[in-house]
Enzyme design. Structure first.
Site, short mmCIF file in Angstrom:
data_model
loop_
_atom_site.label_atom_id
_atom_site.label_comp_id
_atom_site.label_asym_id
_atom_site.label_seq_id
_atom_site.Cartn_x
_atom_site.Cartn_y
_atom_site.Cartn_z
N HIS A 154 0.84 -1.19 0.00
CA HIS A 154 0.00 0.00 0.00
C HIS A 154 0.88 1.25 0.00
O HIS A 154 2.09 1.19 0.21
CB HIS A 154 -0.92 -0.01 1.23
CG HIS A 154 -2.28 0.55 0.96
ND1 HIS A 154 -2.50 1.59 0.09
CD2 HIS A 154 -3.50 0.23 1.47
CE1 HIS A 154 -3.79 1.86 0.06
NE2 HIS A 154 -4.42 1.05 0.87
N SER A 206 0.27 6.33 -10.37
CA SER A 206 0.73 7.31 -11.34
C SER A 206 1.24 6.64 -12.61
O SER A 206 1.59 5.46 -12.62
CB SER A 206 1.84 8.16 -10.74
OG SER A 206 3.00 7.38 -10.53
N GLU A 227 -4.20 0.63 -13.60
CA GLU A 227 -5.19 1.71 -13.59
C GLU A 227 -4.43 2.96 -13.19
O GLU A 227 -4.05 3.12 -12.03
CB GLU A 227 -6.33 1.40 -12.62
CG GLU A 227 -7.54 2.29 -12.80
CD GLU A 227 -7.52 3.52 -11.91
OE1 GLU A 227 -7.13 4.62 -12.43
OE2 GLU A 227 -7.85 3.40 -10.73
N CYS A 261 -8.95 9.64 -9.57
CA CYS A 261 -8.62 9.46 -10.99
C CYS A 261 -9.83 9.70 -11.88
O CYS A 261 -9.70 10.19 -12.99
CB CYS A 261 -8.07 8.06 -11.24
SG CYS A 261 -6.48 7.75 -10.46
#
Length: 453
Positions: A154, A206, A227, A261
């Site tokens: 994470h 990113s 993603e 996003c």
């Protein structure tokens, strides 16, 4: 540094040591060993664990919300909703996973031919901080339902959320080793990708992080799902319900303090209604309350880190320097914490580099379009292609936008949102592969053809 730093105050609350090489090795081997037994558990057993995880998430949603708000600054109300959505995802795969993974009969010249879906093994999830529970559960629920094991790296600013997820799944009944959190620095990821026991990787984050993971994984011929960023268009045409469009435009821009996003970032409005939209949208952005994310009446909390706020402010300054009009905001808010004013920019030149960048915070860019064709052209003039929101009640326009916009998702007269029942992902530099729905649960399986003469 792996630490909890409260973005509302800037205070460092807890620092966590990174795992040693020996501890990482132990967890890797446990994930590998556990997989070979876990993959054979009856689906009903895995479904029961997912149902229990959903129950825990709902029962403890306020405690989990406090943790999310403390670590990354999202408003408490939105954090409660995030925990509830994670529960929904667990229940969806508990109730539908067996059907989605069932053998699929295919008619051929064979006496019997079918496709069987079987788990691959330990999957590494490299996850971001902005939805610290949801981003993980939308991977973990289908992956575990399919019989894979999971390893979570994470974001370093949400370690307590990461540990809480492992604890939830363990208490839900998943065996030790089925899902483990790795408190490690980003520099330790490459070694994991090169380890044969990690069979695949999913990353949300990113573009540079995605390139790095894809490059290393490609060298190992290892499955990846990415993603990445998004600069989603929000298009408003004259036939739209104007009031609903303006209200939802503000909501779509500032969801999660603007750090999403799939948040709308570029607002493309038909010329006939542009002036009224600009005024209504700007006035509502000005009226938003920025403050304590734990307070019920707060609309926008802090950005997650001081670095993110500084980068956002630099983008705003560059947009204005390039010729954009600053309609409101554009300043850091003084005091403790990492707060930024709700900001609206207009007429940022398409020739400027900042036009094609993603703004990760409460900053919107407005653009005027002559007609639907120019709106589509503006929408597609982006390196990203994640989501899009189109507001029109003209059926022919709806069909043109649905077909013409280069994005993984087109929402008509609605704000873009993820849904466990539907595929989620993008095109272009927004990544590849899909999460959620039947497509998500089949990303990390062996799609095996069986042919019987």
């Amino acid at each position: 540094m792996i630490a909890t730093i409260n973005p509302a105050t800037g205070e460092t609350l807890q620092i966590f040591p990174a795992l040693s090489a020996a501890a990482i090795e132990e967890k890797l081997q446990l994930a590998w060993t556990t997989f070979h037994s876990f993959r054979h558990t009856p689906f009903a057993e895995r479904a029961s664990c997912l149902q229990k995880a959903a129950q825990i998430l709902e029962t403890e949603k306020r405690e989990l919300a406090t943790l999310m708000t403390t670590e990354m600054g999202k408003t408490f109300a939105s954090a409660v909703a995030e925990a509830e959505k994670c529960a929904w995802c667990c229940r969806y795969y508990a109730e539908n996973g067996e059907r989605l993974l069932a053998d699929e009969q295919i008619q051929t010249t064979a006496s019997r031919s079918y496709v069987r879906y079987q788990p691959l093994g330990p999957v590494l999830a490299v996850m971001p901080w902005n939805f610290p529970l949801w981003q993980v559960f939308r991977f973990a629920a289908p992956a575990l339902a399919a019989g894979n094991t999971g390893l979570l790296k994470h974001a370093s600013n949400v370690p307590q959320c990461a540990l809480a997820i492992e604890d939830i799944l363990h208490r839900a009944g998943f065996p030790t080793g089925a899902f483990q959190t790795l408190l490690i620095e980003a520099s330790a990821v490459e070694a994991l990708l090169n380890d044969d026991r990690v069979v695949a990787v999913t990353l949300t984050g990113s573009e540079p992080a995605g390139r790095s993971v894809a490059r290393t994984s490609g060298g190992q011929i290892k499955k990846t799902v990415l993603e990445l960023g998004g600069s989603d268009p929000f298009i408003v045409m004259p036939s739209a319900d104007f009031e609903a469009a303006v209200t939802n435009a503000v909501k779509a821009r500032v969801i999660n303090n603007g750090q999403s996003c799939i948040a709308a970032k570029r607002f493309i409005v038909a010329g006939a209604i542009y002036d009224n939209f600009e005024k209504g949208f700007t006035d509502r952005m000005k009226a938003l309350k920025v403050g304590d994310p734990m307070a019920e009446d707060t609309d926008i909390g802090p950005l997650a880190t001081s670095k993110i706020r500084d980068e956002l402010h630099d983008q705003v300054q560059r947009a204005v320097a390039a010729g954009g009009r600053l309609l409101t905001g554009g300043r850091k808010i003084d005091g403790p914490g990492f707060f930024y004013e709700p900001t609206v920019l207009a007429d940022v030149p398409r020739s400027s580099p900042v036009f094609r960048e993603e703004f990760f915070g409460p900053v919107a860019m407005l653009f005027r379009a002559r007609d639907a064709e120019e709106a589509i052209d503006l929408a597609n003039d982006s390196p990203f292609g994640l989501g899009s929101s189109v507001w029109t009640n003209d059926a022919s326009e709806q069909a043109r936008f649905a077909d013409g916009i280069e994005a993984g998702q087109v929402f008509i007269n609605s704000v873009v949102a993820s849904d466990p029942r539907l595929p989620f992902g993008g095109v272009k530099r927004s990544g590849y592969g899909r999460e959620l729905g039947v497509w998500g649960i089949r990303e990390f399986v062996n799609v095996k053809t069986v042919w019987c003469k």
